[in-house]
Design a protein around this motif. Structure first.
Motif: not given
Length: 168
Positions: A91, A61-62, A80, A65, A78, A89
């Motif tokens: 975006l 996910a990071l 959470y 992003a 982001v 999570i």
């Protein structure tokens, strides 16, 4: 030359008629002991697998992003959420959800943002985090106390690292 059980003598028919109750009980007892020994190991393995899966989900996910902020040439936030079921999570760019990742309900995630003045995680198109923030996610599993915790570290220049460390 028919070799059926009907043609055998009575004592031979009785000795080869199948399993006795004692043999079945001994077999079941041995199986119960084996399962009792293996069950804790299996539950620990499942907890470790959930931790690994959640760690990979957060890292992906990071990374997504970061890429989306560069491709779209706009900030990507982001978010959470651990209060909903399942935990997610998301975006977001311009208050629009780009993508969403579901996380196991057994996973416990601790998010630490440094400096504490930064309240949200925002990726910029210049490959940096707003406010020069660094983020540390510690992932544990609530289903087992003996799992190995993992951490996802996000640097201020948006590099994502996964390590085995931390405490639950």
């Amino acid at each position: 030359m028919n070799a059926s059980a009907k043609n055998l003598l009575y004592p031979l028919r009785m000795t080869s008629s199948g399993f006795t109750l004692i043999e079945l009980m001994v077999t079941i007892a041995v199986l119960a002991i084996i399962i009792g020994i293996a069950a804790p190991s299996i539950s620990t393995q499942l907890a470790n697998q959930r931790v690994k899966s959640t760690t990979a989900t957060i890292a992906n996910a990071l990374k997504e992003a970061k890429v989306e902020s560069i491709v779209r040439r706009q900030n990507v936030t982001v978010v959470y959420t651990d209060t909903s079921t399942p935990k997610t999570i998301k975006l977001r760019a311009n208050n629009t959800d780009i993508s969403s990742y579901n996380i196991s309900d057994n996973s416990t995630i601790t998010q630490t943002i440094t400096p504490p003045t930064v309240t949200s995680l925002v990726f910029q198109p210049n490959k940096k985090i707003v406010g020069g923030a660094t983020v540390l996610y510690t992932i544990c599993d609530s289903g087992s106390s003996s799992e190995i915790p993992k951490q996802v570290n996000l640097t201020s220049i948006a590099n994502v690292n996964t390590i085995t460390a931390g405490s639950c």
